[in-house]
Scaffold this active site. Structure first.
Site, PDB file in Angstrom:
ATOM      1  N   TYR A 260     -48.874  29.162 -27.291  1.00 35.79           N
ATOM      2  CA  TYR A 260     -49.697  28.190 -27.998  1.00 35.79           C
ATOM      3  C   TYR A 260     -50.747  27.583 -27.040  1.00 35.79           C
ATOM      4  O   TYR A 260     -51.771  27.082 -27.475  1.00 35.79           O
ATOM      5  CB  TYR A 260     -48.839  27.031 -28.529  1.00 35.79           C
ATOM      6  CG  TYR A 260     -48.019  27.335 -29.772  1.00 35.79           C
ATOM      7  CD1 TYR A 260     -47.869  28.626 -30.272  1.00 35.79           C
ATOM      8  CD2 TYR A 260     -47.381  26.284 -30.448  1.00 35.79           C
ATOM      9  CE1 TYR A 260     -47.107  28.865 -31.410  1.00 35.79           C
ATOM     10  CE2 TYR A 260     -46.630  26.514 -31.587  1.00 35.79           C
ATOM     11  CZ  TYR A 260     -46.486  27.807 -32.072  1.00 35.79           C
ATOM     12  OH  TYR A 260     -45.735  28.026 -33.202  1.00 35.79           O
ATOM     13  N   GLY A 261     -50.422  27.616 -25.763  1.00 35.25           N
ATOM     14  CA  GLY A 261     -51.214  26.879 -24.762  1.00 35.25           C
ATOM     15  C   GLY A 261     -52.638  27.347 -24.598  1.00 35.25           C
ATOM     16  O   GLY A 261     -53.458  26.653 -23.995  1.00 35.25           O
TER      17      GLY A 261
ATOM     18  N   GLU B  27     -40.873  33.304 -17.403  1.00 31.41           N
ATOM     19  CA  GLU B  27     -40.342  34.272 -18.377  1.00 31.41           C
ATOM     20  C   GLU B  27     -39.957  35.592 -17.715  1.00 31.41           C
ATOM     21  O   GLU B  27     -39.125  36.326 -18.229  1.00 31.41           O
ATOM     22  CB  GLU B  27     -41.337  34.465 -19.523  1.00 31.41           C
ATOM     23  CG  GLU B  27     -41.508  33.160 -20.285  1.00 31.41           C
ATOM     24  CD  GLU B  27     -41.969  33.308 -21.710  1.00 31.41           C
ATOM     25  OE1 GLU B  27     -42.183  34.426 -22.168  1.00 31.41           O
ATOM     26  OE2 GLU B  27     -42.119  32.252 -22.371  1.00 31.41           O
TER      27      GLU B  27
ATOM     28  N   CYS C 279     -42.344  21.538 -27.832  1.00 30.88           N
ATOM     29  CA  CYS C 279     -43.506  22.154 -27.167  1.00 30.88           C
ATOM     30  C   CYS C 279     -44.549  21.071 -26.844  1.00 30.88           C
ATOM     31  O   CYS C 279     -44.957  20.313 -27.732  1.00 30.88           O
ATOM     32  CB  CYS C 279     -44.104  23.180 -28.129  1.00 30.88           C
ATOM     33  SG  CYS C 279     -45.553  24.014 -27.528  1.00 30.88           S
ATOM     34  N   ASN C 280     -44.971  21.030 -25.590  1.00 35.91           N
ATOM     35  CA  ASN C 280     -45.983  20.036 -25.196  1.00 35.91           C
ATOM     36  C   ASN C 280     -47.297  20.275 -25.933  1.00 35.91           C
ATOM     37  O   ASN C 280     -47.954  19.341 -26.379  1.00 35.91           O
ATOM     38  CB  ASN C 280     -46.239  20.104 -23.695  1.00 35.91           C
ATOM     39  CG  ASN C 280     -45.132  19.477 -22.886  1.00 35.91           C
ATOM     40  OD1 ASN C 280     -45.238  18.347 -22.442  1.00 35.91           O
ATOM     41  ND2 ASN C 280     -44.043  20.199 -22.697  1.00 35.91           N
ATOM     42  N   THR C 281     -47.677  21.554 -26.068  1.00 34.66           N
ATOM     43  CA  THR C 281     -48.950  21.873 -26.708  1.00 34.66           C
ATOM     44  C   THR C 281     -48.920  21.456 -28.180  1.00 34.66           C
ATOM     45  O   THR C 281     -49.875  20.851 -28.683  1.00 34.66           O
ATOM     46  CB  THR C 281     -49.246  23.383 -26.579  1.00 34.66           C
ATOM     47  OG1 THR C 281     -49.193  23.731 -25.191  1.00 34.66           O
ATOM     48  CG2 THR C 281     -50.597  23.728 -27.141  1.00 34.66           C
TER      49      THR C 281
ATOM     50  N   ASP D 220     -40.333  25.119 -30.808  1.00 37.28           N
ATOM     51  CA  ASP D 220     -41.222  25.385 -29.672  1.00 37.28           C
ATOM     52  C   ASP D 220     -41.978  26.680 -29.962  1.00 37.28           C
ATOM     53  O   ASP D 220     -41.618  27.437 -30.865  1.00 37.28           O
ATOM     54  CB  ASP D 220     -40.385  25.539 -28.394  1.00 37.28           C
ATOM     55  CG  ASP D 220     -41.237  25.901 -27.191  1.00 37.28           C
ATOM     56  OD1 ASP D 220     -42.249  25.216 -26.960  1.00 37.28           O
ATOM     57  OD2 ASP D 220     -40.926  26.882 -26.490  1.00 37.28           O
ATOM     58  N   SER D 221     -42.986  26.942 -29.143  1.00 36.58           N
ATOM     59  CA  SER D 221     -43.740  28.193 -29.282  1.00 36.58           C
ATOM     60  C   SER D 221     -42.893  29.402 -28.901  1.00 36.58           C
ATOM     61  O   SER D 221     -43.288  30.529 -29.168  1.00 36.58           O
ATOM     62  CB  SER D 221     -44.976  28.130 -28.395  1.00 36.58           C
ATOM     63  OG  SER D 221     -44.597  27.861 -27.057  1.00 36.58           O
TER      64      SER D 221
ATOM     65  N   CYS E  73     -45.010  20.906 -19.461  1.00 40.47           N
ATOM     66  CA  CYS E  73     -44.872  22.175 -20.192  1.00 40.47           C
ATOM     67  C   CYS E  73     -43.391  22.530 -20.177  1.00 40.47           C
ATOM     68  O   CYS E  73     -42.696  22.319 -19.175  1.00 40.47           O
ATOM     69  CB  CYS E  73     -45.706  23.244 -19.486  1.00 40.47           C
ATOM     70  SG  CYS E  73     -45.440  24.907 -20.133  1.00 40.47           S
ATOM     71  N   THR E  74     -42.938  23.066 -21.304  1.00 37.41           N
ATOM     72  CA  THR E  74     -41.504  23.337 -21.471  1.00 37.41           C
ATOM     73  C   THR E  74     -40.873  24.148 -20.331  1.00 37.41           C
ATOM     74  O   THR E  74     -39.706  23.957 -20.010  1.00 37.41           O
ATOM     75  CB  THR E  74     -41.286  24.143 -22.770  1.00 37.41           C
ATOM     76  OG1 THR E  74     -42.263  25.188 -22.823  1.00 37.41           O
ATOM     77  CG2 THR E  74     -41.385  23.260 -23.981  1.00 37.41           C
ATOM     78  N   HIS E  75     -41.666  25.058 -19.765  1.00 36.73           N
ATOM     79  CA  HIS E  75     -41.097  25.975 -18.769  1.00 36.73           C
ATOM     80  C   HIS E  75     -40.934  25.358 -17.376  1.00 36.73           C
ATOM     81  O   HIS E  75     -40.162  25.856 -16.569  1.00 36.73           O
ATOM     82  CB  HIS E  75     -41.991  27.207 -18.620  1.00 36.73           C
ATOM     83  CG  HIS E  75     -42.007  28.100 -19.816  1.00 36.73           C
ATOM     84  ND1 HIS E  75     -42.384  27.663 -21.068  1.00 36.73           N
ATOM     85  CD2 HIS E  75     -41.698  29.419 -19.949  1.00 36.73           C
ATOM     86  CE1 HIS E  75     -42.312  28.675 -21.931  1.00 36.73           C
ATOM     87  NE2 HIS E  75     -41.900  29.751 -21.273  1.00 36.73           N
TER      88      HIS E  75
HETATM   89  N1  DGL Z   1     -44.214  25.618 -24.936  1.00 40.71           N
HETATM   90  C1  DGL Z   1     -45.536  25.533 -24.380  1.00 40.71           C
HETATM   91  C2  DGL Z   1     -45.792  24.096 -23.918  1.00 40.71           C
HETATM   92  O1  DGL Z   1     -44.881  23.355 -23.611  1.00 40.71           O
HETATM   93  C3  DGL Z   1     -45.738  26.524 -23.240  1.00 40.71           C
HETATM   94  C4  DGL Z   1     -45.852  27.958 -23.684  1.00 40.71           C
HETATM   95  C5  DGL Z   1     -47.043  28.212 -24.576  1.00 40.71           C
HETATM   96  O2  DGL Z   1     -48.198  28.211 -24.101  1.00 40.71           O
HETATM   97  O3  DGL Z   1     -46.822  28.404 -25.755  1.00 40.71           O
HETATM   98  O4  DGL Z   1     -46.915  23.685 -23.868  1.00 40.71           O
END
Ligand code: DGL
Length: 280
Positions: free
Chosen positions: A51-52, A161, A82-84, A19-20, A193-195
């Site tokens: 990453y987003g 976070e 990571c979704n992105t 993940d990012s 998104c992961t969060h």
């Molecule tokens: N992990 C990213 C996602 O799921 C969220 C955090 C980021 O922007 O890197 O898209």
């Protein structure tokens, strides 16, 4: 012809997850719950997060380096948590390596396509994931009669976070972001998104009880299990007592990562190591 050990016993190899940053631990948590026998090597790109808000080229370059790093750990599969990165890099990286890869977008899209009753689906995610329209593409392939609305919610990542999981500030931001989706009468919302699964209760309260929340982390673990089983890669053997099943690597210093990890994974992360990912 003799078979090499590694050819016969790939099920014992670890699952690579990346993940990012720290958000991918929501996916790790689901893998731990659903596949307790599995070993996991996790990489969080904490030095280069987020990453987003980055370009497809940059996210793909970063993801490629991480895939190379995970390959050095002889992983049997790679989960793009990571979704992105799933939206931007997965298709390309899949073509470059022999190890099976799975992202979080397809499983989330599939669950949403199957869940909706009124054909109105909302997706919340980073700007990059929403801009890629990848959730729309996968959902439409599976279910033609649906309308999908995407909404970027960039403030949710820093709120999570900062640990503001149950907080009036998070409530207020959620109301602002989600009001248009409420007005559109969606019945299914993808937490893309992961969060976001970490503020699930706030999101559920704001959307109301008639809206089903889809958690791609959970759906991905289900699909991962099926994929490993189909390929004969599922580890059926219980790990020995005291064996170190989980390894965590990050690209920045480890303190914040360890603190966050311990707050969401109840196993207790003993340690994490810092890696210079630019070397890969
Ligand atoms: N992990 C990213 C996602 O799921 C969220 C955090 C980021 O922007 O890197 O898209």
């Amino acid at each position: 012809m003799s078979l090499k050990i590694e050819d016969t016993d790939r099920s014992k190899a670890p699952i690579g997850v990346f993940d990012s940053g720290i958000g991918g631990l929501t996916v790790v948590r689901e893998i731990m719950r659903q596949m307790p026998n599995e070993r996991i090597v996790y990489f969080g790109d904490t030095a280069r997060v987020p990453y987003g808000s980055k370009s497809k080229e940059t996210v793909t370059r970063y993801s490629r380096q991480i895939v190379r790093f995970l390959e050095t750990h002889d992983v049997k599969t790679i989960v793009v948590a990571c979704n992105t990165a799933s939206a931007y890099a997965l298709d390309e990286l899949e073509k470059e390596i022999d190890i099976p890869m799975i992202g979080v977008v397809k499983p989330g899209a599939k669950a949403a396509a199957e869940t909706t009753r009124n054909g109105k689906i909302g997706v919340i995610a980073t700007e990059a994931t929403i801009g890629s329209r990848i959730y729309n593409q996968y959902i439409e392939e599976l279910n033609h009669g649906v309308t999908i609305w995407g909404k970027a919610c960039p403030l949710f990542v820093p709120l999570v976070e900062e640990g503001l999981l149950q907080d009036p500030v998070t409530d207020e931001i959620a109301k602002r972001y989600l009001s248009e989706l409420i007005d559109l009468d969606i019945d299914t919302l993808i937490l893309g998104c992961t969060h976001y699964p970490l503020i699930r209760s706030t999101l559920g309260r704001v959307m109301g009880e008639n809206v089903t929340l889809v958690n791609p982390a959970y759906e991905t673990a289900i699909e991962l299990r099926e994929m490993l089983k189909a390929k004969g890669l599922l580890n059926e053997e219980e790990p020995g007592l005291g064996s170190n099943r989980y390894q965590f690597y990050v690209s920045d210093t480890t303190e914040k990562f360890i603190r966050f990890a311990n707050s969401i994974i109840k196993y207790g992360i003993l340690s994490a190591k810092q890696v210079n990912i630019e070397e890969y």
